[in-house]
Design a protein around this motif. Sequence first.
Motif, mmCIF file in Angstrom:
data_model
loop_
_atom_site.group_PDB
_atom_site.id
_atom_site.type_symbol
_atom_site.label_atom_id
_atom_site.label_comp_id
_atom_site.label_asym_id
_atom_site.label_seq_id
_atom_site.Cartn_x
_atom_site.Cartn_y
_atom_site.Cartn_z
ATOM 1 N N ILE A 32 -11.133 2.285 4.461
ATOM 2 C CA ILE A 32 -10.194 2.335 3.346
ATOM 3 C C ILE A 32 -8.886 1.676 3.768
ATOM 4 C CG2 ILE A 32 -8.898 3.864 1.798
ATOM 5 C CD1 ILE A 32 -11.919 4.115 1.405
ATOM 6 N N LYS A 33 -8.415 0.698 2.999
ATOM 7 C CA LYS A 33 -7.093 0.119 3.240
ATOM 8 C C LYS A 33 -6.065 1.051 2.628
ATOM 9 C CE LYS A 33 -8.280 -4.740 3.452
ATOM 10 N NZ LYS A 33 -8.100 -6.066 2.837
ATOM 11 N N MET A 34 -5.007 1.328 3.396
ATOM 12 C CA MET A 34 -4.014 2.285 2.949
ATOM 13 C C MET A 34 -2.637 1.869 3.449
ATOM 14 S SD MET A 34 -4.167 6.368 3.705
ATOM 15 C CE MET A 34 -5.717 6.524 2.858
ATOM 16 N N GLU A 35 -1.662 1.974 2.581
ATOM 17 C CA GLU A 35 -0.284 1.703 2.997
ATOM 18 C C GLU A 35 0.174 2.822 3.935
ATOM 19 O OE1 GLU A 35 1.360 -1.095 2.480
ATOM 20 O OE2 GLU A 35 -0.326 -1.822 1.301
ATOM 21 N N PRO A 67 -1.376 -3.345 5.044
ATOM 22 C CA PRO A 67 -2.023 -2.032 4.993
ATOM 23 C C PRO A 67 -2.738 -1.685 6.304
ATOM 24 C CG PRO A 67 -3.282 -3.631 3.735
ATOM 25 C CD PRO A 67 -2.024 -4.318 4.176
ATOM 26 N N SER A 68 -2.792 -0.395 6.570
ATOM 27 C CA SER A 68 -3.571 0.112 7.703
ATOM 28 C C SER A 68 -4.996 0.334 7.225
ATOM 29 C CB SER A 68 -2.977 1.429 8.196
ATOM 30 O OG SER A 68 -1.671 1.222 8.674
ATOM 31 N N ILE A 69 -5.913 0.533 8.157
ATOM 32 C CA ILE A 69 -7.298 0.826 7.799
ATOM 33 C C ILE A 69 -7.650 2.204 8.334
ATOM 34 C CG2 ILE A 69 -9.703 0.139 7.972
ATOM 35 C CD1 ILE A 69 -8.777 -2.728 8.246
ATOM 36 N N ILE A 70 -8.187 3.032 7.444
ATOM 37 C CA ILE A 70 -8.638 4.373 7.785
ATOM 38 C C ILE A 70 -10.156 4.364 7.711
ATOM 39 C CG2 ILE A 70 -8.501 6.825 7.175
ATOM 40 C CD1 ILE A 70 -5.767 5.495 7.846
#
Length: 86
Positions: A32-35, A67-70
Motif C-alpha cells: 500500500i502506498k501511503m503518505e 509516498p512510503s510503502i506499507i
Amino acid sequence: YMVLSKDVGTAKELLKKQGVVGNIGEGRVVAIKMEGEVGAIAEMAEKLAKAKINMGNIYACEALQGPSIIYISTSDDQRTVDILNR
C-alpha cells in the motif's frame, strides 16, 4: 527476516545456499502506498478492523520523498485493497 520476492522458489534456493536454515515460510502481502502522515497506519488499521479484516505482519519502508510503502499480510487481500483504495 523478511524477504519480498516475485520468485519464491529462487529466493528459497538462494537463502539455503547462503546458509539460512530452519523453516523458510512464504505468504502473500499487500503493498500500500501511503503518505507519511502522523496516524496514517492507525487510520488504515481502523478501516480494516471495521471491515473485520485481520492484519498479520506490517512492514513499513519510509521514503525520503513521495509516498512510503506499507506491506501487510491480511485475512482478505482483495477486500483490503478495495477498502484502502476508496
